[in-house]
Structure formats: C-alpha cells, structure tokens
Write a protein that holds these residues in place. Structure first.
Motif, PDB file in Angstrom:
ATOM      1  N   SER A 324       6.951  -9.913  -9.522  1.00 50.21           N
ATOM      2  CA  SER A 324       6.066  -9.302 -10.531  1.00 50.21           C
ATOM      3  C   SER A 324       6.439  -7.869 -10.876  1.00 50.21           C
ATOM      4  CB  SER A 324       4.604  -9.345 -10.061  1.00 50.21           C
ATOM      5  OG  SER A 324       4.186 -10.671  -9.900  1.00 50.21           O
ATOM      6  N   ASP A 339       5.408  -8.277  -0.040  1.00 46.91           N
ATOM      7  CA  ASP A 339       4.651  -8.485   1.198  1.00 46.91           C
ATOM      8  C   ASP A 339       5.456  -7.998   2.406  1.00 46.91           C
ATOM      9  OD1 ASP A 339       6.544 -10.466   1.557  1.00 46.91           O
ATOM     10  OD2 ASP A 339       5.105 -11.983   2.211  1.00 46.91           O
ATOM     11  N   THR A 343       1.251  -7.970   4.068  1.00 48.60           N
ATOM     12  CA  THR A 343       0.382  -8.546   3.035  1.00 48.60           C
ATOM     13  C   THR A 343       0.911  -8.112   1.674  1.00 48.60           C
ATOM     14  OG1 THR A 343      -1.065  -6.605   3.108  1.00 48.60           O
ATOM     15  CG2 THR A 343      -1.689  -8.492   4.493  1.00 48.60           C
ATOM     16  N   PRO A 344       0.593  -8.880   0.610  1.00 46.43           N
ATOM     17  CA  PRO A 344       1.083  -8.492  -0.717  1.00 46.43           C
ATOM     18  C   PRO A 344       0.427  -7.188  -1.174  1.00 46.43           C
ATOM     19  CG  PRO A 344       0.316 -10.781  -0.692  1.00 46.43           C
ATOM     20  CD  PRO A 344      -0.144 -10.147   0.578  1.00 46.43           C
ATOM     21  N   TYR A 365      -4.683  -7.855  -0.374  1.00 48.50           N
ATOM     22  CA  TYR A 365      -4.033  -8.740  -1.321  1.00 48.50           C
ATOM     23  C   TYR A 365      -4.067  -8.085  -2.702  1.00 48.50           C
ATOM     24  CZ  TYR A 365      -2.216 -13.457  -1.951  1.00 48.50           C
ATOM     25  OH  TYR A 365      -1.401 -14.543  -2.151  1.00 48.50           O
ATOM     26  N   GLU A 367      -1.890  -7.535  -6.339  1.00 49.84           N
ATOM     27  CA  GLU A 367      -0.779  -8.179  -7.050  1.00 49.84           C
ATOM     28  C   GLU A 367      -0.734  -7.829  -8.529  1.00 49.84           C
ATOM     29  OE1 GLU A 367       0.153 -12.307  -6.521  1.00 49.84           O
ATOM     30  OE2 GLU A 367      -1.237 -12.376  -4.855  1.00 49.84           O
ATOM     31  N   THR A 368       0.331  -8.305  -9.180  1.00 44.70           N
ATOM     32  CA  THR A 368       0.563  -8.220 -10.633  1.00 44.70           C
ATOM     33  C   THR A 368       0.181  -6.861 -11.215  1.00 44.70           C
ATOM     34  OG1 THR A 368      -1.564  -9.338 -11.021  1.00 44.70           O
ATOM     35  CG2 THR A 368       0.443 -10.663 -11.204  1.00 44.70           C
ATOM     36  N   ARG A 370       0.551  -3.746 -13.628  1.00 42.89           N
ATOM     37  CA  ARG A 370       1.052  -3.549 -14.996  1.00 42.89           C
ATOM     38  C   ARG A 370       0.814  -2.097 -15.402  1.00 42.89           C
ATOM     39  NH1 ARG A 370       3.317  -7.598 -14.026  1.00 42.89           N
ATOM     40  NH2 ARG A 370       2.908  -9.691 -14.814  1.00 42.89           N
ATOM     41  N   ARG A 383      -7.594  -8.987  -4.482  1.00 40.27           N
ATOM     42  CA  ARG A 383      -8.425 -10.127  -4.094  1.00 40.27           C
ATOM     43  C   ARG A 383      -9.459  -9.734  -3.068  1.00 40.27           C
ATOM     44  NH1 ARG A 383      -5.295 -14.915  -2.588  1.00 40.27           N
ATOM     45  NH2 ARG A 383      -5.938 -14.713  -0.453  1.00 40.27           N
ATOM     46  N   PHE A 387     -10.376 -12.691  -7.437  1.00 41.25           N
ATOM     47  CA  PHE A 387      -9.703 -11.449  -7.808  1.00 41.25           C
ATOM     48  C   PHE A 387     -10.609 -10.571  -8.657  1.00 41.25           C
ATOM     49  CE2 PHE A 387      -5.767 -13.860  -7.002  1.00 41.25           C
ATOM     50  CZ  PHE A 387      -5.047 -12.908  -6.321  1.00 41.25           C
ATOM     51  N   ASP A 410      -4.433 -11.279 -13.717  1.00 42.53           N
ATOM     52  CA  ASP A 410      -3.418 -11.220 -14.783  1.00 42.53           C
ATOM     53  C   ASP A 410      -3.695 -10.109 -15.798  1.00 42.53           C
ATOM     54  OD1 ASP A 410      -2.397 -13.563 -13.658  1.00 42.53           O
ATOM     55  OD2 ASP A 410      -3.320 -14.880 -15.142  1.00 42.53           O
ATOM     56  N   GLN A 453      -2.676 -16.014 -17.812  1.00 41.46           N
ATOM     57  CA  GLN A 453      -1.476 -15.189 -17.969  1.00 41.46           C
ATOM     58  C   GLN A 453      -1.288 -14.596 -19.371  1.00 41.46           C
ATOM     59  OE1 GLN A 453       1.758 -17.671 -16.104  1.00 41.46           O
ATOM     60  NE2 GLN A 453       1.763 -15.932 -14.713  1.00 41.46           N
TER      61      GLN A 453
ATOM     62  N   TYR B  78      -1.487 -19.739   5.962  1.00 41.74           N
ATOM     63  CA  TYR B  78      -1.850 -18.988   4.773  1.00 41.74           C
ATOM     64  C   TYR B  78      -0.940 -17.765   4.603  1.00 41.74           C
ATOM     65  CZ  TYR B  78      -4.378 -15.460   2.147  1.00 41.74           C
ATOM     66  OH  TYR B  78      -4.705 -14.470   1.266  1.00 41.74           O
ATOM     67  N   ASP B  79      -0.347 -17.632   3.420  1.00 43.37           N
ATOM     68  CA  ASP B  79       0.492 -16.501   3.045  1.00 43.37           C
ATOM     69  C   ASP B  79       1.706 -16.339   3.964  1.00 43.37           C
ATOM     70  OD1 ASP B  79       1.113 -14.477   1.266  1.00 43.37           O
ATOM     71  OD2 ASP B  79       0.177 -12.926   2.485  1.00 43.37           O
ATOM     72  N   LYS B  80       2.119 -17.422   4.648  1.00 45.13           N
ATOM     73  CA  LYS B  80       3.279 -17.338   5.534  1.00 45.13           C
ATOM     74  C   LYS B  80       4.325 -18.368   5.106  1.00 45.13           C
ATOM     75  CE  LYS B  80       1.928 -14.248   8.643  1.00 45.13           C
ATOM     76  NZ  LYS B  80       1.113 -13.511   7.642  1.00 45.13           N
ATOM     77  N   THR B 117      -1.584 -15.208  -7.032  1.00 46.69           N
ATOM     78  CA  THR B 117      -1.243 -15.315  -8.448  1.00 46.69           C
ATOM     79  C   THR B 117      -0.074 -16.264  -8.647  1.00 46.69           C
ATOM     80  OG1 THR B 117       0.229 -13.422  -8.259  1.00 46.69           O
ATOM     81  CG2 THR B 117      -2.031 -12.977  -8.930  1.00 46.69           C
ATOM     82  N   GLU B 119       2.781 -15.882 -10.135  1.00 47.95           N
ATOM     83  CA  GLU B 119       4.122 -15.333  -9.866  1.00 47.95           C
ATOM     84  C   GLU B 119       4.380 -15.183  -8.375  1.00 47.95           C
ATOM     85  OE1 GLU B 119       4.492 -11.755 -12.169  1.00 47.95           O
ATOM     86  OE2 GLU B 119       4.605 -12.851 -14.053  1.00 47.95           O
ATOM     87  N   TYR B 120       3.405 -14.660  -7.666  1.00 48.36           N
ATOM     88  CA  TYR B 120       3.593 -14.481  -6.219  1.00 48.36           C
ATOM     89  C   TYR B 120       3.765 -15.839  -5.539  1.00 48.36           C
ATOM     90  CZ  TYR B 120       2.929 -12.883  -1.453  1.00 48.36           C
ATOM     91  OH  TYR B 120       3.111 -12.627  -0.121  1.00 48.36           O
TER      92      TYR B 120
END
Lengths: 467, 177
Positions: A324, A339, A343-344, A365, A367-368, A370, A383, A387, A410, A453, B78-80, B117, B119-120
């Motif tokens: 991303s 991550d 974690t992300p 968590y 993400e994405t 922008r 999240r 989210f 998104d 998206q 999860y997430d692994k 998401t 993409e992830y």
C-alpha cells in the motif's frame, strides 16, 4: 472580504483522538443546527434524485456562508420550464458538498435581503440594499433559446452593492449537470481562490458474485458505470495525474498482476505481468513512476518502476509484509504499510527507500495510508472494532478520528485535499461515502452496489476563470 | 562470472567424455555432445500401459483420484504467515502424496480472513502461500513444480463473520494438475 486559499484559515485546530467524544456532546448541544443541516441535505437530495443519508453533523467552523437565490428565467419563462430550478439545484448541491461553504436557504434570510436585480448590458443594478446576513449572494438568470441556454451568474458580496463577479455560461440543455458543476467551480474559485474538485471523477470497485470490476462515477455520485467487465478480480485502482490512465490489480492472467486502463480508448493492457503477486499500484504526482507491491523472492516488498517499465527499483527490504504505497505530493517520500514491527503500521520512507520512519503507534492495525494533495495530512484506516478513518500530520503527530459509525476504510483524498472518499460498511454490504476532511458533511454516493476501494481522480482543469 | 566459467570448461569436457565412455562402453570416436540424461524414474508410479486391457490404467486413475482427495489444507494464525507446529503433519501428508505423483504440477493458494484491507491481505496471502511452499520443498518436493498465488480475502472458504469462519479462511490450499 476575500477568502484566502491558505488552508490553515479554513481548518480548525486539530482535535486529538480522544476528543472525538467531546465533539459528540457539542453536536447534541446544537440541535437547532442539526435542523438547519437536515434542511440543506434535503435541498441537495433533490439534486441527486436519490436518498442521501446524513452521517455526521456539519461543523461550520471557518466555512463561508453563501446563499444561491432562485434562478430566474429571462424572456419566455414557459419555454425555460424546470431548467433554471434544476440548474440551481446542481449548483447548490455542489457548493454544499464542496466543503468550502455553509450554504444557506434564501427562505432563511430576512426578506429584505432578497435582492432584486436587473441586467442592463454588462452591468447589474441592485434595487435593494442588503441587511442582516453578510453571506455571499449568487444570482442567476437563465435564457433558453432554440440554439442553447445562457446562464448569467453574478456573485454579490455585501455590503458591496454591485456584483463583484459576473460570467455567462452557454450550454445545451443536455449538458445541464456539467454546466452546473462548471458554475459551482467558478463560484468557488472566485470566492475562495480554490479549484475545488467539481470536474473530477471517482473510480471504485464493485463486487458481483465472485468477481470484482472497476466502476466510475462523477464526483457527486452521478453517472455510475462499469469500466471492466470480466469474471475475475479487478482491484486497487490508481489514477495517473493527467486523468487518462488507471493502473489497477487484476487476476485476469490467473494471479495478481498490474494492468492499465486507458480511459480515452477503453483499452486494457498488462503493465507488470509476472508469476509473482504484483499489486497495490500508486502513481507518482508527476506520473513518471509507479510504486507497487511485488513478492520478488518470497516476500512482499515495495518497488517503483517508470511508466515506460524501465528502472525497476526495490525500495523496502524487510522480513514482513510491505504494501500500500502512497506518494507525497512533492514526490520525494512514500508512506506505506508494513508489519515489520509485528503488527501492520504506517511507515514513511524517501523515494530511494532510505530514511524509514514509523508513523503510527496507537492501535495494532493501521493500514492504507494516503497522503493529502495539500501535503499537510495523511489519512489511514485504523482497526478497532471494524475500521475507522483517521488523519495525522506527516510526522505522525496529531492523530485525529474522522469517521464514527460502522466500519470505514479505503480513504482517498479529493484533488483539492478538502474531502475524503471511503468505503463504509454497515451490515453485509459496503458502499462509497464522502465527507469533509474533518468528518463533517458525510454523504453516501453509491446505492445498491457492493462497492469499495474508491480512488478520487484529478480535477479536470477549468479554463477561463475571468470575471 | 564469465572467466570462472571458461576456467571450468576443460573439467566439464573431461567429465562429459568420461560419462559418455562409461555409458556406451564404446571405443569409437566420441560424439561431440553428451547423451541426454536418463529419464527420471516415473515409470513405477505412472506407467504408460496403453496396450493392456485398460485395467491398469483404470487402477492408476483410481489411485490418483484417491490421493487427490487426500490433499489437505493448511491453516494459519491470525495475521501470521508461519506454518503452525500443529499443521506440519498436514504439510507432510501433502508432501508424501506429491512425491508419489511426480508429474503433478502444484499450485498453492494463500488466503486470509476478511479482517484487514484488500491490499494487505493480498500480500499476507502471498506470504502464506510462500511459507507453505517452503515447507513443502523442505519435505522433498522440487520447488520448480510448485507455483503460488494469493487471493487475499477474496475467496473465503466460509462466508461467516466470526472466529470459526475466519479460522477456516486463513489457509493455504493445495491444487494438483
């Protein structure tokens, strides 16, 4: 009273994450304001002829008050029919939606501010004086002739009695909506100095059965139509800055590859086609580079490659997932999800993959990310239970929650950086919503589609901003 | 690189000639190139048997179908993307089947639960498929036979929205062709 384009004068001080709940209290306090906002939403709802759901209340901080008087038909009003009213609805809807204005209903102003004007040659005469509200006034007179329509639009700024801007717009009745967008863009430019996002489009993804395809709509949700039509997965669209090409992830070759959609010809061609997973394309602000995620030797990393497919460069090296990417408006930096810390989280690096900085620490968590075209904010999805969309400064400070109900993710910025478009999920289905950068003025744009998206395209340059 | 290769050329040539002599046992002038390597030992599991009654072929097909049905899915935390200790038996089961059918081309499909998401999850699914491939290769399957693909969160095995469903969806599926 000219409005400057300095964004800091529009944006109120940032509110920290925990302050969100304080804001709710503020909203409850101003119940009369809710009524006014509902009224505005009802007005604009008519412009779409589709229901628009109110999600969050408008905070009027820093927004200019403006009122659009009913447009009058010149000469044969019977011939003009509904056209003046419909045109005004498009203009009013755009102004309310733009994020720059607090649009007032003429009915709510003291009656003596309903200025009667007539045009003699190029000059507008005011026959009454303004009183009470200092809101900017927009007057319109519409002439419908056999060879087309002319809308003469005048902007008044009390207490100046003469119109400060006047312009004629000529169009055919078939192009009424486009003309309305153009008029709203002109008004915004004249009053605020901002280009706005009126002539922009939004590309998004629609799920049908097991397949996903790219769709397109106007910035206000009008004219939704499909771009790709196949049985595979088409995901993660990204606009070229000239608005002519959409890069996206597609499974039409069996696994995830990056394709190009040419909006002028409708032609689809592979861009990165490898046995690896190639995904999440993001075009640089100058259109020269595409950053994307590719698994290379077994590990998803971020690469960049020129639009002519030369100069492929690996930017990240980590054991974890890196994906991303999103460019800063200067093109010097990229934010991305990784991550690598367990974690992300959102990270930032320069275009050569150096100077990596972790930006998010709250929550496990994020993400994405922008980057706003104004450069001052980064939007991302965090999240909790589902989210929510947050913004932060590019150094990771001033995290601020934007969305409130359901699951929202998104995020994508409007070309002027004033609005966000995002996916909102309540119950089973997801749809596309927009709101102002601070979460106010939330509206639903798609109905009856399983949509996600969204990516807001560039504004088409409006020429001839003369008075 | 090139220098190193030319340096080795005489050694390779000698080896090739020696091999050719050993195989043919012939004193004639050597052919300019080595004979093709002997075909791999596929015959015992996949005999051509075209001229028999068809019984063998039918048995062969039945065995193949039975083995195909024994292929199992590997599940993830999860997430692994690491292969869990309790999933190693499943890798071993699949590796044993795939060692028997050496002409099968294998595809591993990485999947994720719906959280996260698009993409992830595409990237995470790819890592899961890659981890499963590595485990398979470690169990003796040639890497060249195995391709990977990620569907992210797009192909759930269970359409539910709870942990039971999510646990079933965080998986690597093995397909044989």
């Amino acid at each position: 009273m000219t409005f400057t384009s300095n964004s800091s004068s529009i944006r109120p001080p940032v509110i920290e994450r925990i302050a969100f709940f304080g804001k709710l209290g503020f909203i409850v306090h101003r119940s009369s304001f809710i009524v006014l906002t509902l009224l505005l939403v009802l007005i604009t709802a008519a412009a779409w002829a589709q229901p628009i759901t109110l999600r969050m209340e408008t905070r009027s901080v820093g927004r200019m008050e403006i009122v659009v008087m009913p447009f009058r038909a010149v000469r044969d009003s019977a011939f003009a029919g509904e056209l003046p009213r419909l045109l005004r609805e498009v203009v009013t809807g755009d102004l309310a939606y733009s994020g720059y204005f607090n649009v007032l209903d003429p009915e709510d102003l003291p009656p003596d501010t309903l200025v009667q004007v007539k045009r003699t040659g190029n000059k507008w005469d005011t026959l009454r004086t303004f009183s009470g509200s200092t809101a900017a006034r927009v007057q319109g007179s519409v002439t419908v002739a056999w060879d087309g329509v002319t809308a003469s639009i005048a902007i008044f700024q009390p207490p100046i009695k003469d119109a400060i801007h006047i312009k004629d717009f000529r169009f055919t009745s078939d192009d009424l909506r486009a003309a309305g967008h153009e008029i709203a863009a002109w008004i915004t430019k004249m009053v605020t100095g901002e280009e706005g996002g009126f002539a922009s489009r939004i590309v998004f993804v629609v799920k049908t059965g097991d397949s996903k395809n790219l769709w397109m709509m106007d910035w206000d949700g009008a004219n939704p139509r499909s771009l790709t039509q196949d049985k595979t997965l088409n995901l993660s669209p990204s606009w070229s800055p000239d608005g002519k090409t959409i890069y996206f992830t597609s499974f039409s070759g069996g696994n995830a590859d990056i394709y190009q959609y040419n909006l002028e010809t409708g032609h689809i061609a592979p861009f990165i086609n490898s046995p690896r997973v190639d995904s999440a394309p993001s075009v640089s602000p100058d259109g020269q580079w595409i950053a994307y995620c590719s698994s290379g030797e077994g590990n998803p990393e971020i690469y960049r490659i020129r639009a002519d497919r030369t100069g492929r460069t690996q930017l990240t090296v980590s054991y974890g997932v890196d994906t991303s990417p999103s460019w800063s408006p200067t093109g010097h930096d990229l934010v991305f999800t990784s991550d690598r810390g367990g974690t992300p989280q959102i990270y930032c690096m320069d275009v050569d993959g150096a100077s990596v900085v972790r930006l998010t620490f709250a929550g496990n968590y994020n993400e994405t990310a922008r980057w706003s075209p104004r450069g001052d904010l980064i939007a991302f999805a965090s999240r909790e239970i589902g989210f929510q969309i947050f913004t932060m400064s590019p150094d990771g400070s001033h995290e601020r929650r934007v969305t409130g109900e359901g699951s929202n993710y998104d995020p994508s910025w409007s070309p002027d950086g004033m609005k966000l478009v995002y996916t909102s999920q309540t119950g089973g289905k997801s749809s596309i919503w927009t709101c102002n950068w601070d979460g106010s003025n939330a509206r639903q744009l798609t109905f009856g589609l399983h949509a996600s998206q969204p990516q807001w395209g560039p504004a088409v340059a409006l020429t001839d901003h003369d008075n | 690189m090139q220098r190193k290769f030319t340096h080795l050329l005489p050694v390779i040539a000698v080896l090739v000639i020696a091999l050719a002599v050993a195989v043919t046992g012939c004193k004639k002038k050597m052919p300019p190139e080595a004979p093709p390597p002997p075909p791999p030992k596929v015959e015992e599991v996949a005999p051509p048997a075209p001229d028999t009654t068809g019984q063998a072929a039918r048995e062969q097909q039945a065995n193949m179908d039975a083995d195909r049905a024994r292929i199992v899915t590997v599940y993830f935390e999860y997430d692994k993307s690491e292969v869990r200790a309790d999933q190693r038996d499943r890798i071993a089961t699949n590796a044993e089947i795939f060692r028997r059918w050496t002409d099968w081309r294998l595809s591993i499909e990485g999947n994720c639960d719906e959280r996260g998401t698009v993409e992830y999850n595409l990237a995470l699914g790819e890592r899961r498929a890659m981890a499963a491939k590595q485990a398979l290769v470690a169990a003796g399957i040639e890497a060249a036979r195995v391709s990977t693909v990620s569907y992210g969160e797009e192909r759930p095995a269970d359409p539910g929205h709870d942990e039971t469903a999510w646990a079933k969806n965080r998986r690597a599926e093995f397909r044989a062709r």
